[in-house]
Design a protein around this motif. Sequence first.
Motif, PDB file in Angstrom:
ATOM      1  N   PRO A 197       0.810  -1.225   0.000  1.00  0.00           N
ATOM      2  CA  PRO A 197       0.000   0.000   0.000  1.00  0.00           C
ATOM      3  C   PRO A 197       0.840   1.270   0.000  1.00  0.00           C
ATOM      4  O   PRO A 197       0.294   2.369  -0.098  1.00  0.00           O
ATOM      5  CB  PRO A 197      -0.816  -0.126   1.289  1.00  0.00           C
ATOM      6  CG  PRO A 197       0.049  -0.934   2.195  1.00  0.00           C
ATOM      7  CD  PRO A 197       0.746  -1.919   1.306  1.00  0.00           C
ATOM      8  N   PHE A 198       2.159   1.124   0.104  1.00  0.00           N
ATOM      9  CA  PHE A 198       3.052   2.276   0.031  1.00  0.00           C
ATOM     10  C   PHE A 198       3.667   2.426  -1.367  1.00  0.00           C
ATOM     11  O   PHE A 198       4.600   3.203  -1.557  1.00  0.00           O
ATOM     12  CB  PHE A 198       4.167   2.157   1.074  1.00  0.00           C
ATOM     13  CG  PHE A 198       3.671   2.273   2.483  1.00  0.00           C
ATOM     14  CD1 PHE A 198       3.306   3.499   3.018  1.00  0.00           C
ATOM     15  CD2 PHE A 198       3.553   1.150   3.282  1.00  0.00           C
ATOM     16  CE1 PHE A 198       2.840   3.607   4.323  1.00  0.00           C
ATOM     17  CE2 PHE A 198       3.091   1.243   4.584  1.00  0.00           C
ATOM     18  CZ  PHE A 198       2.729   2.478   5.107  1.00  0.00           C
ATOM     19  N   ASN A 199       3.145   1.674  -2.325  1.00  0.00           N
ATOM     20  CA  ASN A 199       3.618   1.799  -3.709  1.00  0.00           C
ATOM     21  C   ASN A 199       2.431   1.846  -4.663  1.00  0.00           C
ATOM     22  O   ASN A 199       2.309   1.024  -5.574  1.00  0.00           O
ATOM     23  CB  ASN A 199       4.553   0.645  -4.069  1.00  0.00           C
ATOM     24  CG  ASN A 199       5.203   0.820  -5.443  1.00  0.00           C
ATOM     25  OD1 ASN A 199       5.175   1.910  -6.009  1.00  0.00           O
ATOM     26  ND2 ASN A 199       5.764  -0.249  -5.970  1.00  0.00           N
ATOM     27  N   MET A 200       1.551   2.798  -4.433  1.00  0.00           N
ATOM     28  CA  MET A 200       0.356   2.931  -5.258  1.00  0.00           C
ATOM     29  C   MET A 200       0.700   3.311  -6.701  1.00  0.00           C
ATOM     30  O   MET A 200       0.050   2.875  -7.647  1.00  0.00           O
ATOM     31  CB  MET A 200      -0.584   3.973  -4.661  1.00  0.00           C
ATOM     32  CG  MET A 200      -1.164   3.586  -3.318  1.00  0.00           C
ATOM     33  SD  MET A 200      -2.186   2.115  -3.425  1.00  0.00           S
ATOM     34  CE  MET A 200      -2.933   2.140  -1.805  1.00  0.00           C
ATOM     35  N   GLY A 201       1.723   4.142  -6.881  1.00  0.00           N
ATOM     36  CA  GLY A 201       2.099   4.552  -8.226  1.00  0.00           C
ATOM     37  C   GLY A 201       2.507   3.376  -9.083  1.00  0.00           C
ATOM     38  O   GLY A 201       2.078   3.249 -10.244  1.00  0.00           O
ATOM     39  N   GLY A 202       3.328   2.487  -8.508  1.00  0.00           N
ATOM     40  CA  GLY A 202       3.736   1.301  -9.238  1.00  0.00           C
ATOM     41  C   GLY A 202       2.572   0.383  -9.552  1.00  0.00           C
ATOM     42  O   GLY A 202       2.508  -0.234 -10.621  1.00  0.00           O
ATOM     43  N   ALA A 203       1.626   0.291  -8.620  1.00  0.00           N
ATOM     44  CA  ALA A 203       0.454  -0.561  -8.839  1.00  0.00           C
ATOM     45  C   ALA A 203      -0.458  -0.009  -9.929  1.00  0.00           C
ATOM     46  O   ALA A 203      -1.007  -0.761 -10.746  1.00  0.00           O
ATOM     47  CB  ALA A 203      -0.317  -0.711  -7.528  1.00  0.00           C
ATOM     48  N   MET A 204      -0.628   1.321  -9.965  1.00  0.00           N
ATOM     49  CA  MET A 204      -1.597   1.937 -10.877  1.00  0.00           C
ATOM     50  C   MET A 204      -1.060   2.198 -12.281  1.00  0.00           C
ATOM     51  O   MET A 204      -1.836   2.363 -13.229  1.00  0.00           O
ATOM     52  CB  MET A 204      -2.108   3.252 -10.284  1.00  0.00           C
ATOM     53  CG  MET A 204      -2.922   3.096  -9.020  1.00  0.00           C
ATOM     54  SD  MET A 204      -3.659   4.653  -8.438  1.00  0.00           S
ATOM     55  CE  MET A 204      -2.203   5.614  -8.010  1.00  0.00           C
ATOM     56  N   GLY A 238       5.473   5.850 -10.334  1.00  0.00           N
ATOM     57  CA  GLY A 238       4.499   5.377 -11.307  1.00  0.00           C
ATOM     58  C   GLY A 238       4.617   6.064 -12.652  1.00  0.00           C
ATOM     59  O   GLY A 238       4.427   5.437 -13.706  1.00  0.00           O
ATOM     60  N   HIS A 239       4.931   7.363 -12.635  1.00  0.00           N
ATOM     61  CA  HIS A 239       5.058   8.098 -13.895  1.00  0.00           C
ATOM     62  C   HIS A 239       6.217   7.552 -14.726  1.00  0.00           C
ATOM     63  O   HIS A 239       6.109   7.409 -15.953  1.00  0.00           O
ATOM     64  CB  HIS A 239       5.260   9.587 -13.602  1.00  0.00           C
ATOM     65  CG  HIS A 239       5.331  10.445 -14.836  1.00  0.00           C
ATOM     66  ND1 HIS A 239       4.243  10.656 -15.658  1.00  0.00           N
ATOM     67  CD2 HIS A 239       6.358  11.127 -15.394  1.00  0.00           C
ATOM     68  CE1 HIS A 239       4.588  11.449 -16.653  1.00  0.00           C
ATOM     69  NE2 HIS A 239       5.870  11.735 -16.520  1.00  0.00           N
TER      70      HIS A 239
END
Length: 339
Positions: A197-204, A238-239
């Motif tokens: 849950p501390f890597n939302m960017g990577g997940a999304m 994530g970007h």
Amino acid sequence: MLQGHQSWVFSNKPVILSSATVGGPFEAQGKLADDFDILHGDIWLGQDSFEKAEKKMLEEVCDKAIEKAGLQKGSINFLLAGDLMNQIISSSFSARTVGVPYLGIFGACSTSMEGLALAAQLVDSGSATYALAGTCSHNATVEKQFRYPTEYGSQKPPTAQWTVTGAGAAVVASNGNGPRITAATIGKVIDMGISDPFNMGGAMAPAAVDTIQVHFRDLQIGPEHYDLIATGDLGKVGHTIASDLLNKNGFPISEDKFTDCGLLIYDHTKQDVLSGGSGCACCATVTYGHLLNRLRAGEWKRILVVATGALLSPLSYQQNESIPCIAHAVAIENENKEA
């Protein structure tokens, strides 16, 4: 109306008659402070809980958007709103105050563009004359629900993001002056097995890439069609992943054209937000404030906003589930449509 497999093209090009944004004290220190309609110096907003403060922001932003449109609440046919709280209580309790017919939606941080796409669909089909799309988030409520209360003082990894305290809303109309919504692409749920849950960017990021590629294919266009393509809240991590995936898949987007709301809202040299901003209000405040202001000023002609959402819950996290993600895209053009 339907073009390709999962995109809508709006023949009547509904108008964003007005938009409004509200932010908290940390957002007032960010790079986009001048684009907010209301900025609060107190994260509590004079309330006795953070949840009530979040609700108040959504009420304020809905009132402000309606006021800027020159309308009364009774003119609004439908309010479409959602948030990150369990059972979207911020939106439902705000709808009680706003007092117009209400459709509650949940897309996590993709809610802003999900609501805008559905509002455009209602207006374009003649099912509404005026539709109000809104969403909100609060740093302290989200930390308490999904991670640890801020009082706990837990440390976070560099992949973590800072939830925006704010709210955004837009009035979509069948006629009037303002930017026009030309198309929308509804995303699929993409789950790459990430459970942190501390890597939302990577997940999304994969969900954002999937929706962008489908949008191009369905509409038979390429990145050059837009002056700017902005994702919702992928942050630095994530970007970078999204850019790499788009290049790998044959849809390269130049750095000057591809950005992220989570990278825009804060001053990364002065504010310690780790990977960037996040939360329902991240895409909402940047789009309904900064991006639309620049579009109205004529700096761009066409933009594509791709809001991203992680569809987890405290319960799913506790059961060691991975994080399903989604992204919804809305195309907006700077063309006036006279009443």
